[in-house]
Design a protein around this motif. Structure first.
Motif, PDB file in Angstrom:
ATOM      1  N   GLY A   1       0.816  -1.204   0.000  1.00 58.60           N
ATOM      2  CA  GLY A   1       0.000   0.000   0.000  1.00 58.60           C
ATOM      3  C   GLY A   1       0.848   1.251   0.000  1.00 58.60           C
ATOM      4  N   LYS A   2       0.180   2.379  -0.156  1.00 60.30           N
ATOM      5  CA  LYS A   2       0.871   3.674  -0.132  1.00 60.30           C
ATOM      6  C   LYS A   2       1.133   4.069   1.314  1.00 60.30           C
ATOM      7  N   THR A   3       2.224   4.739   1.547  1.00 62.11           N
ATOM      8  CA  THR A   3       2.610   5.080   2.924  1.00 62.11           C
ATOM      9  C   THR A   3       1.722   6.154   3.537  1.00 62.11           C
ATOM     10  N   ASN A   4       1.031   6.919   2.730  1.00 60.46           N
ATOM     11  CA  ASN A   4       0.152   7.959   3.286  1.00 60.46           C
ATOM     12  C   ASN A   4      -1.283   7.466   3.464  1.00 60.46           C
ATOM     13  N   GLU A   5      -1.536   6.169   3.183  1.00 59.85           N
ATOM     14  CA  GLU A   5      -2.862   5.567   3.356  1.00 59.85           C
ATOM     15  C   GLU A   5      -2.722   4.337   4.264  1.00 59.85           C
ATOM     16  N   ASN A   6      -3.843   3.689   4.520  1.00 58.58           N
ATOM     17  CA  ASN A   6      -3.788   2.460   5.319  1.00 58.58           C
ATOM     18  C   ASN A   6      -3.037   1.378   4.549  1.00 58.58           C
TER      19      ASN A   6
ATOM     20  N   ARG B   1      -1.877  -2.676   3.961  1.00 59.01           N
ATOM     21  CA  ARG B   1      -2.415  -4.031   4.099  1.00 59.01           C
ATOM     22  C   ARG B   1      -1.266  -4.987   4.412  1.00 59.01           C
TER      23      ARG B   1
END
Length: 109
Positions: free
Chosen positions: A65-70, A72
């Motif tokens: 996942g992206k580091t600025n989002e949740n 997985r």
């Protein structure tokens, strides 16, 4: 009085491999050199242990996942421990087999 013998059927390779630490006696047929007999025993041990149930494949934790989002988190089988990558679990160099005295190939005659 008869001696009672207890037998345990083992289907996993690891306990069998650990129990091989010891001494055993082998009849050497005539016209067979010790090194040939040694290779045959080790080859058969490898074949039989690899045919048994081996330990499960190690797991790998994967974070995606992206580091600025949740993010997985997944747990998957590790390709670094996959049998098709590393080969058979038990190989001939896993065994040390020696003789107290190496006899000539014609000694058993």
């Amino acid at each position: 009085m008869s001696a009672l013998k207890a037998f345990k059927i083992v289907s996993e390779a690891m306990p069998v491999y650990k129990s091989l630490n010891g001494v055993f006696l082998v009849y050497k047929p005539p016209h067979l050199h010790f090194n040939r007999m040694r290779e045959t025993i080790i080859k058969n041990l490898c074949r039989d242990l690899n045919d048994m149930k081996v330990r499960p494949q190690l797991k790998h934790v994967c974070i995606e996942g992206k580091t600025n989002e949740n993010l997985r988190v997944y747990v998957r089988d590790s390709f670094a421990d996959h049998p098709l990558v590393i080969g058979p679990r038990y190989q001939p160099n896993d065994f040390k087999l020696g003789a107290t005295k190496i006899m000539h190939e014609h000694v058993s005659e």
